[in-house]
Scaffold this active site. Sequence first.
Site, short mmCIF file in Angstrom:
data_model
loop_
_atom_site.label_atom_id
_atom_site.label_comp_id
_atom_site.label_asym_id
_atom_site.label_seq_id
_atom_site.Cartn_x
_atom_site.Cartn_y
_atom_site.Cartn_z
N GLN A 91 1.87 11.52 80.49
CA GLN A 91 0.32 12.11 80.39
C GLN A 91 0.10 13.05 81.21
O GLN A 91 -0.49 14.03 80.93
CB GLN A 91 -0.33 10.78 80.99
CG GLN A 91 -1.90 11.14 81.57
CD GLN A 91 -2.69 9.91 82.39
OE1 GLN A 91 -2.85 8.91 81.51
NE2 GLN A 91 -2.74 10.03 83.45
N SER A 109 -2.47 -1.14 87.60
CA SER A 109 -3.56 -2.11 87.30
C SER A 109 -2.74 -3.25 86.51
O SER A 109 -3.36 -4.38 86.61
CB SER A 109 -4.51 -1.41 86.72
OG SER A 109 -5.15 -0.49 87.56
N ARG A 110 -2.24 -3.02 85.75
CA ARG A 110 -1.66 -3.84 84.54
C ARG A 110 -0.54 -5.00 85.24
O ARG A 110 -0.42 -6.11 84.66
CB ARG A 110 -1.00 -3.49 83.42
CG ARG A 110 -1.81 -2.76 82.44
CD ARG A 110 -1.04 -2.21 81.20
NE ARG A 110 -2.00 -1.97 80.19
CZ ARG A 110 -2.41 -0.72 80.11
NH1 ARG A 110 -1.95 0.20 80.58
NH2 ARG A 110 -3.16 -0.23 78.98
N MET A 148 -8.99 4.45 85.70
CA MET A 148 -9.76 3.44 84.69
C MET A 148 -10.09 2.30 85.80
O MET A 148 -10.20 1.21 85.15
CB MET A 148 -8.56 2.96 83.67
CG MET A 148 -8.44 4.09 82.78
SD MET A 148 -8.00 3.66 81.02
CE MET A 148 -6.58 2.61 81.25
N GLY A 149 -10.12 2.53 86.97
CA GLY A 149 -10.56 1.47 88.05
C GLY A 149 -9.53 0.56 88.17
O GLY A 149 -8.35 0.68 87.98
N GLY A 154 -1.81 3.45 94.75
CA GLY A 154 -1.21 4.74 93.89
C GLY A 154 -2.74 5.53 93.63
O GLY A 154 -2.73 6.51 93.92
N HIS A 155 -3.69 4.86 93.13
CA HIS A 155 -4.98 5.67 92.94
C HIS A 155 -5.58 6.22 94.32
O HIS A 155 -5.70 7.39 94.27
CB HIS A 155 -6.22 4.80 92.22
CG HIS A 155 -6.05 3.93 91.03
ND1 HIS A 155 -5.78 2.69 90.98
CD2 HIS A 155 -6.01 4.63 89.86
CE1 HIS A 155 -5.41 2.50 89.76
NE2 HIS A 155 -5.61 3.68 89.02
#
Lengths: 284, 284
Positions: free
Chosen positions: A153, A186-187, A30-31, A36-37
Amino acid sequence: MIVVKKIAEMTAAVKEMKAKGLTIGFVPTMGFLHEGHLSLVKECRRSAAVVVASIFVNPLQFGPKEDFRQYPRDLEKDARLLEREKVDYLFAPDDLEMYPEGYKTTVEVRDLEDRLCGRSRPGHFKGVATVVLKLFNIIQPDMAFFGQKDAQQALILQKMVQDLDLDVKIRIMPIIREQDGLAMSSRNIYLSEKERRAAPILAESLKEARLMFEAGERRPAEIIGRMRDLIMREPLATLDYVEIVDLDELNPVAAIGGDVLVAVAVYIGRTRLIDNIILKAKGN
Amino acid sequence: MIVVKKIAEMTAAVKEMKAKGLTIGFVPTMGFLHEGHLSLVKECRRSAAVVVASIFVNPLQFGPKEDFRQYPRDLEKDARLLEREKVDYLFAPDDLEMYPEGYKTTVEVRDLEDRLCGRSRPGHFKGVATVVLKLFNIIQPDMAFFGQKDAQQALILQKMVQDLDLDVKIRIMPIIREQDGLAMSSRNIYLSEKERRAAPILAESLKEARLMFEAGERRPAEIIGRMRDLIMREPLATLDYVEIVDLDELNPVAAIGGDVLVAVAVYIGRTRLIDNIILKAKGN
């Protein structure tokens, strides 16, 4: 790196790659990318001839009161980061490209989607499964990379792939953490300075769980109790759940026999964070 | 013709065909084949390099009180018929091959699945969409053939393919009828001799609808009323529904402006039969 916004353009590129017999590796995101990504992208780069990353903040996986609008976005910076990792294609469609007017189709993975985060976020995993299925159909990857941080997930997507006979290998990569243990997300950007200092409580509670397990504790209630105590002692933290579940059905276990997932979700201020570890029974 | 029972065997064969660049045409069926099915197979044979037919009585699309157990089966005869039509592969998995223990994943096409037959058969179209998605993932056809008799199924599958970005062309072939107008169906075998003589009432009521339309009638209520009267005059018939709906959302239309579907479902004795026509507005 080629940036693609349209599905038809992406499928045309995929067809060419397939005709050449190239293996396609895929990293859906989700950008607002963090290490991590990028660890997923790096592993994908090592494993596949062609690397496709996607950035799409999927409206279908956010509840009506959740943070879809505020979710952080920085496509330009993300594109630079992905280019540096030698990504071949960045697929970044807009909402209407993915869900045109009159869109109606959803996928669900029964039972698994109702547990853990599914209880606090009804419909979330239906949205995740649906968008990932769409992305798989568009990109047709040989392998796709996901982070262990989103453990539920990962399990749901593996089950979906198996049940729907999809020809894609799901690879789950370890959680990447900040120096103080906070799982990258990201949060995390939502956290105030004070909240940021409180946020490692999730990782600390999991560390405590591991210590207890290594000392021989096999009673989930004991471990969960200690974790809850730790988290509740942090004034900025509000517990959503701590659970110890099996890895097949995500059901709470009565005793820790085989491998289990210890999963925790905590609000730090108004920001909901999640983290987890897997405890491996002897002999694994 | 090669008969394949296992998914892994089928996907291996598909991979070989794909590597050779052969187009794959697919005709999914529940077997007990009649001329309707064979018309799909013939068109598939004309259109694709490789023809795959499947026979699978899909438990997921039958309600608990429906006829899953009684549904007629004759794999040997079906295989002979398909071989005669020069089918290359017959995929005929068993229930556990398609839905192993712990199976959890389903697909739904919102709204469309609740209308018409969906009201009398809750869950039916979820079962259809799920099995067809699985079959598409296994067979990876370039084109797939379905009968217009199952008009709602055809629309739902077209919508699913569009929404999920599947690269398969859905082709809908005309209804094949007995001499007296009865639409061919594997379930016609359930009819007693007396019931069989009553069964053409569905086609007759649709013929009446067409005559009224051609005479200029554009009020759905008038057409539906006449059809109901006709059907209710048949002592062995019990009406399930007669509806005139648009072709996008399957919503009842207030007046017949564009193309519409006239769909009818009737119990003849205990056997539920369906039939339909499309009325095309001028200029189409």
